[in-house]
Design a protein around this motif. Structure first.
Motif, PDB file in Angstrom:
ATOM      1  N   LYS A   1       0.826  -1.219   0.000  1.00 15.82           N
ATOM      2  CA  LYS A   1       0.000   0.000   0.000  1.00 15.82           C
ATOM      3  C   LYS A   1       0.859   1.268   0.000  1.00 15.82           C
ATOM      4  CE  LYS A   1      -3.939   2.079   2.374  1.00 15.82           C
ATOM      5  NZ  LYS A   1      -4.620   2.459   1.166  1.00 15.82           N
ATOM      6  N   GLU A   2       1.939   1.279   0.773  1.00 17.97           N
ATOM      7  CA  GLU A   2       2.782   2.483   0.866  1.00 17.97           C
ATOM      8  C   GLU A   2       3.545   2.770  -0.431  1.00 17.97           C
ATOM      9  OE1 GLU A   2       5.256  -0.829   2.867  1.00 17.97           O
ATOM     10  OE2 GLU A   2       3.144  -0.260   2.755  1.00 17.97           O
TER      11      GLU A   2
ATOM     12  N   PHE B   1       0.813   5.727  -7.580  1.00 16.70           N
ATOM     13  CA  PHE B   1       0.035   6.204  -8.719  1.00 16.70           C
ATOM     14  C   PHE B   1      -1.471   6.073  -8.519  1.00 16.70           C
ATOM     15  CE2 PHE B   1       4.231   5.390 -10.422  1.00 16.70           C
ATOM     16  CZ  PHE B   1       4.464   6.555 -11.117  1.00 16.70           C
ATOM     17  N   GLU B   2      -1.889   5.492  -7.410  1.00 21.18           N
ATOM     18  CA  GLU B   2      -3.320   5.297  -7.140  1.00 21.18           C
ATOM     19  C   GLU B   2      -4.125   6.592  -7.297  1.00 21.18           C
ATOM     20  OE1 GLU B   2      -7.050   5.246  -5.294  1.00 21.18           O
ATOM     21  OE2 GLU B   2      -5.347   6.262  -4.355  1.00 21.18           O
ATOM     22  N   PRO B   3      -3.645   7.741  -6.785  1.00 22.27           N
ATOM     23  CA  PRO B   3      -4.445   8.964  -6.948  1.00 22.27           C
ATOM     24  C   PRO B   3      -4.594   9.419  -8.400  1.00 22.27           C
ATOM     25  CG  PRO B   3      -2.732   9.278  -5.276  1.00 22.27           C
ATOM     26  CD  PRO B   3      -2.451   7.976  -5.954  1.00 22.27           C
TER      27      PRO B   3
ATOM     28  N   LYS C   1      12.101  -1.665  -4.761  1.00 28.03           N
ATOM     29  CA  LYS C   1      11.037  -0.867  -4.127  1.00 28.03           C
ATOM     30  C   LYS C   1      10.797   0.440  -4.876  1.00 28.03           C
ATOM     31  CE  LYS C   1      10.335  -3.667  -0.642  1.00 28.03           C
ATOM     32  NZ  LYS C   1       9.990  -4.977  -1.134  1.00 28.03           N
ATOM     33  N   CYS C   2      10.880   0.355  -6.188  1.00 31.79           N
ATOM     34  CA  CYS C   2      10.514   1.477  -7.046  1.00 31.79           C
ATOM     35  C   CYS C   2       9.849   0.885  -8.287  1.00 31.79           C
ATOM     36  CB  CYS C   2      11.719   2.350  -7.383  1.00 31.79           C
ATOM     37  SG  CYS C   2      13.069   1.515  -8.195  1.00 31.79           S
TER      38      CYS C   2
ATOM     39  N   VAL D   1      11.451   4.953 -11.397  1.00 30.07           N
ATOM     40  CA  VAL D   1      10.524   5.842 -10.686  1.00 30.07           C
ATOM     41  C   VAL D   1      10.687   5.653  -9.187  1.00 30.07           C
ATOM     42  CG1 VAL D   1       8.126   6.527 -10.410  1.00 30.07           C
ATOM     43  CG2 VAL D   1       8.910   5.621 -12.615  1.00 30.07           C
ATOM     44  N   LYS D   2      10.949   6.774  -8.492  1.00 28.89           N
ATOM     45  CA  LYS D   2      11.091   6.760  -7.038  1.00 28.89           C
ATOM     46  C   LYS D   2      10.239   7.871  -6.443  1.00 28.89           C
ATOM     47  CE  LYS D   2      15.787   4.981  -6.998  1.00 28.89           C
ATOM     48  NZ  LYS D   2      17.155   5.183  -6.540  1.00 28.89           N
ATOM     49  N   LYS D   3       9.924   7.712  -5.181  1.00 27.13           N
ATOM     50  CA  LYS D   3       9.209   8.759  -4.449  1.00 27.13           C
ATOM     51  C   LYS D   3      10.250   9.580  -3.701  1.00 27.13           C
ATOM     52  CE  LYS D   3       5.014  10.103  -2.835  1.00 27.13           C
ATOM     53  NZ  LYS D   3       3.941   9.534  -2.082  1.00 27.13           N
TER      54      LYS D   3
END
Length: 162
Positions: free
Chosen positions: A19-20, A24-26, A91-92, A108-110
């Motif tokens: 979940k964390e 891109f969910e939004p 984890k990306c 892609v990273k946060k």
């Protein structure tokens, strides 16, 4: 076509994406946007969906929009598709963007509240999602300069279609 769409599009996130990391969910849904670069403004649309049994996010980037391409044709317009798949080891997300002019591979990273997509063979080029809400987001095409400052090549301001 419906069999293809039924097999491709997924309504739910796959459990292999924690979940964390569902960054891109939004963005899932349909968006209209205004594209700005230098003195230029073009209307476009961006469509995001979960695909491949929910393990990936796919989008269509359409600029100019289908509604405006006849009245405002753009010789360098893009009709492109991106596919982002969560990488459980790094984890990306691993991302591929394809249009008629090129193919790009990105990681892609946060970073804080931004989703930063870095072009793998040219890491000074970044595509950044920011200011994400349920109704809007901002996207930027950025070049990182030698002094580490970010030069904004273009901005997209998107609003969710009603």
């Amino acid at each position: 076509m419906s069999e293809f769409m039924n097999a491709l599009v997924s309504e739910n996130k796959n459990n292999m994406i924690p979940k964390e990391y569902d960054w891109f969910e939004p963005l899932i849904g349909d968006w209209d946007f205004d594209y700005y670069a230098a003195d230029r403004h073009v209307e476009g649309e961006w469509l995001f969906r979960r695909v491949l049994e929910g393990i990936a996010i796919e989008d269509l980037f359409i600029c100019p929009s289908r509604a405006t391409k006849e009245t405002n044709p753009q010789p360098d317009g893009e009709y492109g598709v991106a596919l982002r798949i969560f990488n459980t080891e790094t984890k990306c997300y691993d991302m591929t963007y394809v249009c008629s002019k090129y193919i790009k591979l990105l990681e892609v990273k946060k970073e804080n509240e931004r989703i930063v997509c870095t072009v793998k063979n040219k890491p000074t080029n970044k595509w950044v999602f920011s200011e994400i809400t349920n109704h809007s987001f901002r996207w930027q095409n950025i070049t990182v300069l030698d002094n580490e400052e970010w030069h904004i090549n273009s901005n997209v301001y998107a609003k969710r279609k009603i």
